[in-house]
Design a protein around this motif. Structure first.
Motif, short mmCIF file in Angstrom:
data_model
loop_
_atom_site.label_atom_id
_atom_site.label_comp_id
_atom_site.label_asym_id
_atom_site.label_seq_id
_atom_site.Cartn_x
_atom_site.Cartn_y
_atom_site.Cartn_z
N ILE A 48 32.43 40.48 57.14
CA ILE A 48 33.02 41.77 56.57
C ILE A 48 34.28 41.74 56.48
CG2 ILE A 48 33.15 44.16 56.37
CD1 ILE A 48 30.53 44.22 57.87
N THR A 51 35.92 38.84 54.36
CA THR A 51 36.00 39.02 53.02
C THR A 51 37.10 39.93 52.71
OG1 THR A 51 33.56 38.67 52.53
CG2 THR A 51 34.81 40.13 51.06
N GLY A 54 40.34 38.13 52.80
CA GLY A 54 40.61 37.19 51.44
C GLY A 54 40.96 38.18 50.44
N ALA A 55 40.64 39.30 50.17
CA ALA A 55 41.37 40.32 49.09
C ALA A 55 42.57 40.81 49.79
CB ALA A 55 40.29 41.72 49.18
N GLU A 58 45.06 38.03 48.78
CA GLU A 58 45.24 37.88 47.18
C GLU A 58 46.41 39.10 46.76
OE1 GLU A 58 42.03 37.93 43.84
OE2 GLU A 58 42.55 39.92 44.25
N LYS A 109 44.38 31.05 49.41
CA LYS A 109 44.34 30.25 48.44
C LYS A 109 45.42 29.50 48.04
CE LYS A 109 39.97 32.23 46.19
NZ LYS A 109 39.30 32.29 45.00
N ASN A 113 44.45 32.86 40.27
CA ASN A 113 44.55 32.70 38.75
C ASN A 113 45.14 34.03 38.23
OD1 ASN A 113 43.52 29.92 38.02
ND2 ASN A 113 41.79 30.78 39.55
N PHE A 114 46.14 34.52 38.60
CA PHE A 114 46.64 35.85 38.09
C PHE A 114 46.78 35.70 36.53
CE2 PHE A 114 47.94 36.07 42.68
CZ PHE A 114 47.06 37.07 43.12
N PRO A 115 46.88 36.92 35.90
CA PRO A 115 46.76 36.77 34.50
C PRO A 115 48.44 37.08 34.14
CG PRO A 115 46.49 39.03 35.35
CD PRO A 115 45.96 38.10 36.25
N LEU A 132 44.49 46.10 41.32
CA LEU A 132 44.15 45.70 42.44
C LEU A 132 44.12 46.46 43.76
CD1 LEU A 132 46.43 42.50 42.56
CD2 LEU A 132 44.24 42.40 42.43
N GLY A 135 40.76 48.52 43.32
CA GLY A 135 39.72 47.52 43.81
C GLY A 135 39.58 47.69 45.31
N ALA A 136 40.63 47.40 45.90
CA ALA A 136 40.49 47.40 47.20
C ALA A 136 39.91 48.42 47.95
CB ALA A 136 42.09 47.19 47.76
N SER A 138 38.05 50.40 46.59
CA SER A 138 36.41 50.34 46.40
C SER A 138 35.64 49.42 47.36
CB SER A 138 36.40 49.82 44.90
OG SER A 138 35.04 49.64 44.56
N ALA A 139 36.45 48.05 47.58
CA ALA A 139 35.75 47.22 48.37
C ALA A 139 35.71 47.62 49.97
CB ALA A 139 36.52 45.99 48.51
N ALA B 5 37.26 44.44 42.21
CA ALA B 5 37.79 44.29 43.72
C ALA B 5 37.66 42.74 43.89
CB ALA B 5 37.01 45.16 44.67
N VAL B 14 37.88 36.51 45.27
CA VAL B 14 37.26 36.44 46.52
C VAL B 14 35.79 36.31 46.47
CG1 VAL B 14 36.46 38.09 48.43
CG2 VAL B 14 39.08 38.13 47.60
N THR B 67 30.13 41.23 51.50
CA THR B 67 29.90 42.35 52.40
C THR B 67 30.14 43.63 51.60
OG1 THR B 67 31.96 41.71 53.32
CG2 THR B 67 29.96 41.03 54.37
#
Lengths: 185, 95
Positions: A48, A51, A54-55, A58, A109, A113-115, A132, A135-136, A138-139, B5, B14, B67
Motif C-alpha cells: 500500500i 503504491t 509511486g503517486a 508522480e 519513473k 507521460n504528462f499531457p 492530481l 486523485g491523490a 481519493s487514492a 488517481a 501508477v 491497493t
C-alpha cells in the motif's frame, strides 16, 4: 515572471535536508508501533505504501514540470513550490517507512507521460495539478481502510488532509468553489 | 473520477492504461510492472470480472498492488464499467 532556470533552482533548492514533522516523525520513531503489525499484513502494508509512494513521485515530477513550464506567476509559483515540498516530504517518509518494514521502495519513473501539449496557460497547469491532488486524496481514502497497522492508517489520513488542502487552494486559484462538498470520495 | 488517481486511458501511470481493458487478459499490458499476483491472475476483464474486481481488488487478486479499498455501490461499479467500455472506443484510445 521567473525564468525556467530560476524556477528549477527554487524547486531543487528545497529537495535537500527535508524537515519531517508531526505524524511523520511519530511514524518514524514508532518502532514499537510498526513492530505491532503482524504476519502477512506487514507485506500488504508495504505494498500500500509503495503504491502511494509511486503517486507521490508522480506528483513531484508534475509540479516540476509546472514550474519549469514558465507559465506560473507569483504568487502561484510560490504555492506550487511549497506544495511540491510537501509531496517530497510525503515521499521521504513513505520510502523510509517501507524500508523500516523490510520492503523496497519504488523509485521515480524515468519518464512520465504528462499531457504537456495541453498545458498552455497558468490555468491549464493549475487544473492539471488540481486533478492530481484530487486523485491523490481519493487514492489515500481508498488506502486508509486497508492498512493492517492503524498508525500507518493515521499517517495516510494525515497526508490525505494535506493533499485535500492543496486541492482546495488550487480550486480557489482557478476561481472555482474551493470546497465543493462536505465529503471527499 | 477516483480511478484517475492512478490510471489514464492512453498511457501507463501508477496503474496500467485503461484503453482496451475490457476484453484484455489481466496483467497483459507490455512493459507495465504488474505484481506477480496480477500476472498470475488468469482472468479476462469482462463486465462481470471487472465488477467483481472493483468490489474489492485485494479480495479478488490477493497481493495486487492496486491497493484500493473498492467501490461498494453496485450502480457506481456499473457506471465505471460502462465508462471503461465506452472510453475504449473514444478518440483517445483509437488513434
Amino acid at each position: 515572471m521567473p525564468t525556467p532556470a530560476t524556477a528549477r533552482r527554487l524547486f531543487l533548492g528545497r529537495s535537500g535536508g527535508l524537515v519531517l514533522s508531526g505524524a511523520a516523525v511519530a511514524l518514524l520513531c514508532g518502532n514499537d508501533a510498526l513492530a505491532a503489525t503482524t504476519g502477512g499484513g506487514k507485506m500488504e502494508d508495504v505494498s500500500i505504501l509503495n503504491t502511494a509512494l509511486g503517486a507521490e513521485l508522480e506528483a513531484i515530477a508534475a509540479y516540476q514540470l509546472g514550474a519549469e513550464s514558465g507559465l506560473l506567476q507569483k504568487p502561484v509559483l510560490g504555492i506550487a513550490v511549497s506544495f511540491q515540498g510537501h509531496h517530497k516530504e510525503h515521499a521521504a517518509v513513505l520510502a523510509k517507512t517501507i524500508e523500516k518494514l523490510g520492503g523496497k521502495a519504488v523509485s521515480a519513473k524515468d519518464k512520465y507521460n504528462f499531457p504537456v501539449d495541453q498545458l498552455k496557460t497558468q490555468a491549464d497547469v493549475l487544473r492539471f495539478a488540481a486533478r492530481l491532488e484530487q486523485g491523490a486524496v481519493s487514492a489515500y481514502l481508498g488506502a486508509v481502510p486497508l492498512f493492517g497497522n492503524r498508525d500507518l492508517a493515521k499517517a495516510a489520513a494525515s497526508i490525505l488532509g494535506d493533499e485535500a488542502m492543496h486541492w482546495a487552494i488550487l480550486r480557489q486559484a482557478l476561481g472555482e468553489v474551493p470546497v465543493p462538498s462536505a465529503f471527499v470520495a | 473520477m477516483r480511478c484517475q488517481a492512478c490510471h489514464a486511458l492512453a498511457y501507463d501511470r501508477v496503474g496500467p492504461r485503461h484503453c482496451g481493458v475490457v476484453g484484455r487478459k489481466a496483467g497483459s499490458v507490455a512493459g507495465f510492472p504488474y505484481s506477480p499476483a496480477m500476472k498470475k491472475a488468469n482472468v479476462v476483464w469482462t463486465e462481470k470480472t471487472l465488477d467483481r474486481f472493483l468490489i474489492s481488488p485485494l479480495k479478488m487478486v490477493p497481493g495486487t498492488t492496486m491497493t484500493y479499498d473498492g467501490v461498494p455501490d453496485p450502480q457506481d461499479r456499473a457506471d465505471l464499467v460502462a465508462y471503461l467500455k465506452q472510453a475504449g472506443k473514444s478518440a483517445e484510445c483509437v488513434r
